[in-house]
Design an enzyme around this catalytic site. Structure first.
Site, PDB file in Angstrom:
ATOM      1  N   LEU A  72       0.854  -1.183   0.000  1.00 31.92           N
ATOM      2  CA  LEU A  72       0.000   0.000   0.000  1.00 31.92           C
ATOM      3  C   LEU A  72       0.892   1.235   0.000  1.00 31.92           C
ATOM      4  O   LEU A  72       2.086   1.167   0.276  1.00 31.92           O
ATOM      5  CB  LEU A  72      -0.910  -0.014   1.226  1.00 31.92           C
ATOM      6  CG  LEU A  72      -1.883  -1.191   1.308  1.00 31.92           C
ATOM      7  CD1 LEU A  72      -2.676  -1.132   2.596  1.00 31.92           C
ATOM      8  CD2 LEU A  72      -2.817  -1.215   0.101  1.00 31.92           C
ATOM      9  N   SER A  73       0.297   2.377  -0.290  1.00 26.53           N
ATOM     10  CA  SER A  73       1.119   3.588  -0.360  1.00 26.53           C
ATOM     11  C   SER A  73       1.812   3.860   0.970  1.00 26.53           C
ATOM     12  O   SER A  73       2.948   4.339   0.995  1.00 26.53           O
ATOM     13  CB  SER A  73       0.285   4.787  -0.792  1.00 26.53           C
ATOM     14  OG  SER A  73      -0.795   5.006   0.080  1.00 26.53           O
ATOM     15  N   GLU A  74       1.154   3.547   2.108  1.00 20.35           N
ATOM     16  CA  GLU A  74       1.808   3.632   3.409  1.00 20.35           C
ATOM     17  C   GLU A  74       1.318   2.538   4.346  1.00 20.35           C
ATOM     18  O   GLU A  74       0.146   2.132   4.285  1.00 20.35           O
ATOM     19  CB  GLU A  74       1.585   4.996   4.083  1.00 20.35           C
ATOM     20  CG  GLU A  74       2.490   6.110   3.592  1.00 20.35           C
ATOM     21  CD  GLU A  74       1.791   7.036   2.635  1.00 20.35           C
ATOM     22  OE1 GLU A  74       2.467   7.923   2.074  1.00 20.35           O
ATOM     23  OE2 GLU A  74       0.590   6.875   2.412  1.00 20.35           O
ATOM     24  N   THR A  75       2.230   2.089   5.183  1.00 17.80           N
ATOM     25  CA  THR A  75       1.928   1.181   6.289  1.00 17.80           C
ATOM     26  C   THR A  75       2.469   1.821   7.560  1.00 17.80           C
ATOM     27  O   THR A  75       3.603   2.305   7.583  1.00 17.80           O
ATOM     28  CB  THR A  75       2.585  -0.199   6.078  1.00 17.80           C
ATOM     29  OG1 THR A  75       2.049  -0.794   4.892  1.00 17.80           O
ATOM     30  CG2 THR A  75       2.323  -1.123   7.257  1.00 17.80           C
ATOM     31  N   HIS A 111      -2.491  10.913   5.364  1.00 16.02           N
ATOM     32  CA  HIS A 111      -3.526   9.880   5.460  1.00 16.02           C
ATOM     33  C   HIS A 111      -3.153   8.818   6.498  1.00 16.02           C
ATOM     34  O   HIS A 111      -4.037   8.308   7.193  1.00 16.02           O
ATOM     35  CB  HIS A 111      -3.882   9.335   4.068  1.00 16.02           C
ATOM     36  CG  HIS A 111      -3.375   7.999   3.693  1.00 16.02           C
ATOM     37  ND1 HIS A 111      -2.143   7.802   3.110  1.00 16.02           N
ATOM     38  CD2 HIS A 111      -3.953   6.770   3.782  1.00 16.02           C
ATOM     39  CE1 HIS A 111      -1.985   6.519   2.852  1.00 16.02           C
ATOM     40  NE2 HIS A 111      -3.059   5.861   3.256  1.00 16.02           N
TER      41      HIS A 111
END
Length: 303
Positions: free
Chosen positions: A44-47, A76
């Site tokens: 994902l774009s961030e974890t 986000h």
């Protein structure tokens, strides 16, 4: 040991819209290399990895990873993790809850309201106000070439390309119309124009919106999002940097200004980010980012 995690869609109240986020709650014992490997696995774009706070007055310490690198701050992940933690705490009803999150950029003050089962809304105050970065603003003709657009499609009203950072730097490129925004792409010149610096990322924006209540529609393009991924559906850190462009180009008066930003529409992941600016004596003295999030998955991670 198994580590609990949740996946949330952020900057939306609708499952399978907004920007997905993985939150690993039980991150003690993981070093940076292990966190980076897990972030590559989620893709994902961030974890986000939740750790005990260094200061007991705060709710948690966060480390934020893209599939390729660690970030000092991101919007986000902050909104989504604040809501996830409030849900973990069992808060309910209409009462808002305030706490601090420790991120690499500093302490991020958050206010969270749980609005239903597995969902809520949150806002946070920017730990750093946006600043202009770089020796000069991007060249309009170069921006057009890098984005597959015509030079006269770059800019509108007073807005011209600029570079700002509120912890994470972005090239901010205004485009004339929604059609130009939708048509923009990373051309073969993209890396040459935007690849410099420690965070090559471009935030495009136009004043033509889907929702008449919104002020701008945006897109964020970056090579840092993961293998084969170029676009992010909702980018709070870019919206934070965008506050700098608004101060530079918009005739904004004294007081509090609420700016609703649309993003992700071109990807089929519509997102809405609430940006609030507080201006005193002609200067930006405070800013907040807010939005909603909904849990779409929970599970255990064996890593």
């Amino acid at each position: 040991m198994p580590r609990r995690y949740a996946v949330l869609d952020v900057f939306t109240d609708t499952p399978l819209a907004g920007n997905p986020l993985a939150v690993v709650f039980d991150a003690e014992g993981l070093d940076g290399s292990a966190m980076q490997a897990i972030a590559r696995e989620t893709n994902l774009s961030e974890t986000v990895f939740v750790l005990p706070p260094r200061d007991a007055r705060h709710r948690a310490r966060l480390r934020i990873f893209t599939p390729g690198r660690e970030l000092p701050f991101a919007g986000h992940p902050t909104v989504g993790t604040a809501i996830a933690l409030a849900l973990e705490d069992g808060d309910g009803g209409a009462d808002a809850r305030a706490f601090g999150l420790e991120e690499e950029v500093g302490i991020v003050p958050c206010v969270v309201e749980v609005t239903g089962a597995g969902r809520g809304r949150a806002r946070f105050r920017l730990p750093k106000l946006p600043l202009s970065v770089g020796e000069r603003d991007p060249d309009e003709a170069a921006c057009a070439m890098a984005l597959g657009l015509e030079p006269d499609e770059i800019g509108f009203a007073r807005h011209r390309p600029s570079r700002h950072s509120a912890g994470v730097p972005f090239d901010l490129v205004p485009v004339r119309s929604r059609a130009a925004l939708d048509r923009a792409r990373a051309s073969e010149h993209f890396d040459a124009v935007f690849g410099g610096g420690d965070h090559p990322a471009v935030y495009l924006y136009t004043a033509e919106t889907e929702d008449p209540r919104a002020s701008f529609q945006t897109r964020m393009l970056s090579r840092l999002l993961g293998a084969g991924v170029l676009e992010d559906p909702a980018t709070g850190s870019a919206a934070a940097a965008f506050a700098g462009a608004l101060m530079q180009f918009e005739p904004m008066g004294e007081g509090v200004h609420d700016v609703l930003i649309e993003q992700g529409f071109a990807m089929g992941r519509p997102s809405r980010i609430a940006l609030q600016l507080q201006i005193e004596a002609g200067a930006l003295v405070g800013a907040e980012i807010g939005g909603e999030a909904v849990v779409i998955a929970r599970g255990e991670l064996y890593a």
